[in-house]
Design a protein around this motif. Structure first.
Motif, PDB file in Angstrom:
ATOM      1  N   VAL A 176      52.173  43.400  42.711  1.00 45.13           N
ATOM      2  CA  VAL A 176      51.257  42.261  42.773  1.00 45.13           C
ATOM      3  C   VAL A 176      50.420  42.174  41.501  1.00 45.13           C
ATOM      4  O   VAL A 176      50.228  43.163  40.795  1.00 45.13           O
ATOM      5  N   THR A 177      49.939  40.981  41.229  1.00 49.35           N
ATOM      6  CA  THR A 177      49.017  40.750  40.122  1.00 49.35           C
ATOM      7  C   THR A 177      47.651  40.411  40.703  1.00 49.35           C
ATOM      8  O   THR A 177      47.522  39.461  41.486  1.00 49.35           O
ATOM      9  N   ILE A 178      46.652  41.183  40.337  1.00 46.38           N
ATOM     10  CA  ILE A 178      45.285  40.926  40.778  1.00 46.38           C
ATOM     11  C   ILE A 178      44.516  40.354  39.590  1.00 46.38           C
ATOM     12  O   ILE A 178      44.350  41.019  38.569  1.00 46.38           O
ATOM     13  N   LEU A 179      44.058  39.131  39.729  1.00 43.45           N
ATOM     14  CA  LEU A 179      43.391  38.435  38.631  1.00 43.45           C
ATOM     15  C   LEU A 179      41.879  38.607  38.648  1.00 43.45           C
ATOM     16  O   LEU A 179      41.223  38.414  37.621  1.00 43.45           O
ATOM     17  N   GLN A 180      41.316  38.947  39.803  1.00 41.07           N
ATOM     18  CA  GLN A 180      39.866  39.074  39.890  1.00 41.07           C
ATOM     19  C   GLN A 180      39.433  40.520  39.645  1.00 41.07           C
ATOM     20  O   GLN A 180      40.248  41.445  39.685  1.00 41.07           O
ATOM     21  N   ASP A 181      38.141  40.699  39.388  1.00 40.30           N
ATOM     22  CA  ASP A 181      37.586  42.018  39.089  1.00 40.30           C
ATOM     23  C   ASP A 181      36.663  42.478  40.216  1.00 40.30           C
ATOM     24  O   ASP A 181      36.365  41.730  41.142  1.00 40.30           O
ATOM     25  N   GLY A 182      36.186  43.713  40.096  1.00 39.94           N
ATOM     26  CA  GLY A 182      35.211  44.236  41.046  1.00 39.94           C
ATOM     27  C   GLY A 182      35.818  45.183  42.060  1.00 39.94           C
ATOM     28  O   GLY A 182      37.043  45.300  42.187  1.00 39.94           O
ATOM     29  N   GLU A 183      34.954  45.860  42.802  1.00 41.30           N
ATOM     30  CA  GLU A 183      35.406  46.850  43.779  1.00 41.30           C
ATOM     31  C   GLU A 183      36.215  46.231  44.911  1.00 41.30           C
ATOM     32  O   GLU A 183      37.059  46.893  45.514  1.00 41.30           O
ATOM     33  N   THR A 240      37.037  34.677  37.965  1.00 36.23           N
ATOM     34  CA  THR A 240      38.229  34.388  38.757  1.00 36.23           C
ATOM     35  C   THR A 240      38.033  34.857  40.194  1.00 36.23           C
ATOM     36  O   THR A 240      37.606  35.988  40.433  1.00 36.23           O
ATOM     37  N   HIS A 241      38.327  33.964  41.123  1.00 37.20           N
ATOM     38  CA  HIS A 241      38.336  34.314  42.544  1.00 37.20           C
ATOM     39  C   HIS A 241      39.775  34.197  43.031  1.00 37.20           C
ATOM     40  O   HIS A 241      40.439  33.195  42.775  1.00 37.20           O
ATOM     41  N   GLN A 242      40.236  35.210  43.736  1.00 35.38           N
ATOM     42  CA  GLN A 242      41.612  35.214  44.237  1.00 35.38           C
ATOM     43  C   GLN A 242      41.596  35.165  45.760  1.00 35.38           C
ATOM     44  O   GLN A 242      40.746  35.777  46.410  1.00 35.38           O
ATOM     45  N   TYR A 243      42.555  34.438  46.316  1.00 35.80           N
ATOM     46  CA  TYR A 243      42.562  34.169  47.752  1.00 35.80           C
ATOM     47  C   TYR A 243      43.929  34.477  48.360  1.00 35.80           C
ATOM     48  O   TYR A 243      44.955  34.398  47.686  1.00 35.80           O
ATOM     49  N   CYS A 244      43.918  34.730  49.648  1.00 35.59           N
ATOM     50  CA  CYS A 244      45.172  34.950  50.362  1.00 35.59           C
ATOM     51  C   CYS A 244      45.938  33.654  50.566  1.00 35.59           C
ATOM     52  O   CYS A 244      47.143  33.679  50.835  1.00 35.59           O
ATOM     53  N   SER A 245      45.250  32.518  50.418  1.00 35.44           N
ATOM     54  CA  SER A 245      45.864  31.245  50.799  1.00 35.44           C
ATOM     55  C   SER A 245      45.169  30.070  50.134  1.00 35.44           C
ATOM     56  O   SER A 245      44.030  30.180  49.661  1.00 35.44           O
ATOM     57  N   ILE A 246      45.841  28.936  50.152  1.00 31.02           N
ATOM     58  CA  ILE A 246      45.233  27.700  49.663  1.00 31.02           C
ATOM     59  C   ILE A 246      44.102  27.274  50.593  1.00 31.02           C
ATOM     60  O   ILE A 246      43.137  26.631  50.168  1.00 31.02           O
TER      61      ILE A 246
END
Length: 237
Positions: free
Chosen positions: A45-52, A80-86
């Motif tokens: 997977v690619t994770i675009l957001q940062d933080g714990e 950047t915020h990443q989500y499980c879904s639209i």
């Protein structure tokens, strides 16, 4: 013994009380042993957001790799915020009264993030939906989308069309999700009281709660499902 009895009881509850495909598709009541189409191993997977809490959806807190093939991402105030879904992407946009900026989506074929505005979506296929009652999977190439459509059904739509459809059902979906999360929180409270070290910290999102639990090992040996349930309890309490 107390925990073993409790987990046995909750397993029975899940079997008897959660037959809705909507509940199952969102993950909190899914069978941990059953791998579904959306799951991708962490190393791919690619994770675009940062933080714990970067490995969890910014809104619902679900593990991003468990729903990776429906992942979306946007920029909010330079982050950047990443989500499980639209669905979760548009939910945060609605709550913050903003438009999604530079939206990206995972290409179901290559597992790479692509520009969502140029993607071809297969909407309402027979494959599982994420945080919604209607599924949507994105593709970079129309040929890949057509192959998926031929096998699993659905309609070929643009990002704008899927976004409009998502926004139309957003309020109803949120109501159903709130019910599900409340059920999860009630179960999470029982797990927390039976298993966890007392936590006084307040959490604004389930993702924050999950990250804290994992980092500090305050609730050892939880399954993915139990972790989500405890996180929802801690966020709501």
């Amino acid at each position: 013994m107390k925990r073993r009895f409790f987990l046995k009881s909750t397993a029975i509850f899940a079997t008897l009380g959660c037959t809705s495909s909507f509940f199952l598709s969102t993950g909190l009541f899914a069978n941990d042993k059953k791998m579904d189409f959306r799951v991708v191993s962490l190393e791919k997977v690619t994770i675009l957001q940062d933080g714990e809490s970067k490995n969890f959806c910014s809104v619902c807190g679900m593990s991003l790799n468990m729903f990776y093939k429906t992942n979306h991402a946007v920029n909010i105030n330079g982050k950047t915020h990443q989500y499980c879904s639209i669905h979760c992407m548009h939910q945060e946009a609605m709550l913050k009264k903003i438009l999604p900026d530079n939206p990206k989506v995972v290409d179901t074929a290559s597992l790479k993030f692509i520009d969502a505005t140029t993607a071809i979506y297969v909407y309402s296929s027979s494959m599982p939906a994420t945080m919604s009652s209607i599924s949507s999977y994105a593709f970079k190439n129309k040929e890949d989308a057509k192959k998926f459509q031929k096998k699993f059904g659905g309609s070929l739509l643009t990002y704008e069309e899927v976004s409009n459809a998502t926004q139309k059902t957003l309020e109803d979906d949120i109501k159903l999700i709130d019910r599900r999360q409340s059920m999860a929180a009630r179960r999470g409270e029982k797990i927390y009281k039976a298993t966890c070290i007392k936590i006084d910290k307040k959490f604004s999102t389930p993702a924050e709660a999950k990250a804290y639990i994992l980092k500090n090992n305050v609730c050892p040996n939880l399954t993915q499902k139990e972790l989500s349930q405890v996180a929802h309890y801690l966020t709501k309490k």
